[in-house]
Design an enzyme around this catalytic site. Structure first.
Site, PDB file in Angstrom:
ATOM      1  N   ASN A 221      43.629  34.515  31.328  1.00 48.68           N
ATOM      2  CA  ASN A 221      42.870  35.437  32.259  1.00 48.68           C
ATOM      3  C   ASN A 221      43.695  35.452  33.609  1.00 48.68           C
ATOM      4  O   ASN A 221      43.925  36.510  34.299  1.00 48.68           O
ATOM      5  CB  ASN A 221      41.579  34.959  32.604  1.00 48.68           C
ATOM      6  CG  ASN A 221      40.479  35.101  31.557  1.00 48.68           C
ATOM      7  OD1 ASN A 221      40.599  36.036  30.770  1.00 48.68           O
ATOM      8  ND2 ASN A 221      39.479  34.303  31.657  1.00 48.68           N
TER       9      ASN A 221
ATOM     10  N   LYS B 260      37.698  33.313  39.210  1.00 42.56           N
ATOM     11  CA  LYS B 260      37.643  31.935  39.293  1.00 42.56           C
ATOM     12  C   LYS B 260      38.588  31.245  38.574  1.00 42.56           C
ATOM     13  O   LYS B 260      39.188  30.212  38.801  1.00 42.56           O
ATOM     14  CB  LYS B 260      36.058  31.780  38.447  1.00 42.56           C
ATOM     15  CG  LYS B 260      35.913  30.365  38.080  1.00 42.56           C
ATOM     16  CD  LYS B 260      34.720  30.383  37.225  1.00 42.56           C
ATOM     17  CE  LYS B 260      34.620  30.766  35.870  1.00 42.56           C
ATOM     18  NZ  LYS B 260      35.544  30.159  34.680  1.00 42.56           N
TER      19      LYS B 260
ATOM     20  N   GLY C   8      37.056  42.062  39.467  1.00 43.41           N
ATOM     21  CA  GLY C   8      35.988  41.292  39.900  1.00 43.41           C
ATOM     22  C   GLY C   8      35.344  40.441  38.752  1.00 43.41           C
ATOM     23  O   GLY C   8      36.060  40.094  37.764  1.00 43.41           O
TER      24      GLY C   8
ATOM     25  N   ALA D 293      45.891  51.515  38.291  1.00 42.85           N
ATOM     26  CA  ALA D 293      45.781  51.145  39.584  1.00 42.85           C
ATOM     27  C   ALA D 293      44.437  51.324  40.057  1.00 42.85           C
ATOM     28  O   ALA D 293      43.752  52.290  39.573  1.00 42.85           O
ATOM     29  CB  ALA D 293      46.826  51.731  40.449  1.00 42.85           C
ATOM     30  N   GLY D 294      44.085  50.701  40.899  1.00 38.55           N
ATOM     31  CA  GLY D 294      42.759  50.850  41.537  1.00 38.55           C
ATOM     32  C   GLY D 294      42.141  49.896  42.522  1.00 38.55           C
ATOM     33  O   GLY D 294      43.192  49.495  43.416  1.00 38.55           O
TER      34      GLY D 294
ATOM     35  N   CYS E 253      35.023  35.688  35.725  1.00 41.87           N
ATOM     36  CA  CYS E 253      36.141  35.030  35.138  1.00 41.87           C
ATOM     37  C   CYS E 253      37.552  34.980  35.687  1.00 41.87           C
ATOM     38  O   CYS E 253      37.978  33.994  36.189  1.00 41.87           O
ATOM     39  CB  CYS E 253      36.376  35.513  33.554  1.00 41.87           C
ATOM     40  SG  CYS E 253      34.850  35.377  32.532  1.00 41.87           S
TER      41      CYS E 253
ATOM     42  N   LEU F 233      46.894  48.549  33.001  1.00 41.21           N
ATOM     43  CA  LEU F 233      47.836  49.251  33.981  1.00 41.21           C
ATOM     44  C   LEU F 233      47.346  50.460  34.710  1.00 41.21           C
ATOM     45  O   LEU F 233      48.125  51.122  35.112  1.00 41.21           O
ATOM     46  CB  LEU F 233      49.325  49.463  33.239  1.00 41.21           C
ATOM     47  CG  LEU F 233      49.916  48.520  32.772  1.00 41.21           C
ATOM     48  CD1 LEU F 233      51.209  48.757  31.999  1.00 41.21           C
ATOM     49  CD2 LEU F 233      50.404  47.365  33.969  1.00 41.21           C
TER      50      LEU F 233
END
Length: 231
Positions: A6, A61, A55, A50-51, A58, A48
């Site tokens: 992650n 954290k 959130g 973009a934005g 997982c 890949l």
């Protein structure tokens, strides 16, 4: 293993968002760069786009947990770069807030905004650390009238953010809106009819925080269209 995987995924997402910042400064198109990078089979095209960043429960954290564990083991420097991965991700949200403020002439006061999306990703009602809700709440706190709609998460918005109004669909949310923000890339938002939506808004101005829409289609329908890292 999951924490490291992650963390790698978060790094990939933040990397393309950092590239988007450079593209906005130079007039380049991050989607073209992302497509080229994705052709490299060592990297691949997934994650890949973009934005406004990631959130959920997982990725945020896990990158912090990985950094903490490295500190416990006495190798803090090994994962120090993840701190900037986290920072890049958080800055994307504030960047869209600032884009919206500029679009409104410098002030949110008494403006009406439609926010399309509340869940942190489509096909889920999960709003944990949702960039969409962070942006909607921040704009509301600065004096705007914000109406949110999400195909699955409206009930969570009502429970978690009672300061935000909720609408049943995008067309209801966008009534008389000064700006429309697309913040979760649900398919039904990508399929919106820009001509029909233009009929209900106050000002046809779309800010696409997920680079999910076709700019040419929306501009042809008379919209001012802005997105992340694209001219």
């Amino acid at each position: 293993m999951t924490v490291s995987a992650n963390s790698f995924l978060a790094t990939k997402i933040s990397f393309i968002n950092a590239v988007a910042d450079v593209c906005e400064a130079t007039g380049a198109d991050v989607s073209v760069i992302a497509e080229a990078i994705g052709l490299d089979d060592r990297i691949g095209p997934k994650f890949l786009r973009a934005g406004i960043g990631f959130g959920g429960g997982c990725l945020p954290k896990d990158i912090r947990a990985f950094m903490a564990r490295a500190g416990e083991l006495g190798v803090t420097e090994a994962l120090g770069f993840l701190r900037e991965v986290d920072n890049v991700n958080n800055r994307r949200r504030d960047h869209l807030v600032n884009m919206t403020r500029h679009a409104l002439g410098g002030s949110f006061t008494s403006k009406r905004l439609a926010v399309l999306g509340a869940a942190f990703k489509p096909d889920s009602d999960d709003t944990r650390q949702s960039p969409a809700l962070y942006i909607a709440s921040k704009i509301s706190g600065r004096g705007a009238n914000v109406v949110v709609t999400d195909p699955a998460a409206n009930h969570r918005v009502q429970a978690e953010r009672p300061n935000l109004a909720v609408a049943d669909d995008a067309y209801e949310a966008a009534k008389s809106a000064d700006v429309v923000l697309l913040l979760t890339e649900w398919q039904e938002f990508k399929d919106l009819d820009p001509v029909r939506l233009r009929e209900v808004v106050g000002t046809p101005h779309m800010i696409d925080g997920r680079n999910a829409l076709d700019p040419a289609r929306w501009r042809a329908a008379g919209w001012m269209y802005q997105s992340m890292g694209r001219p």
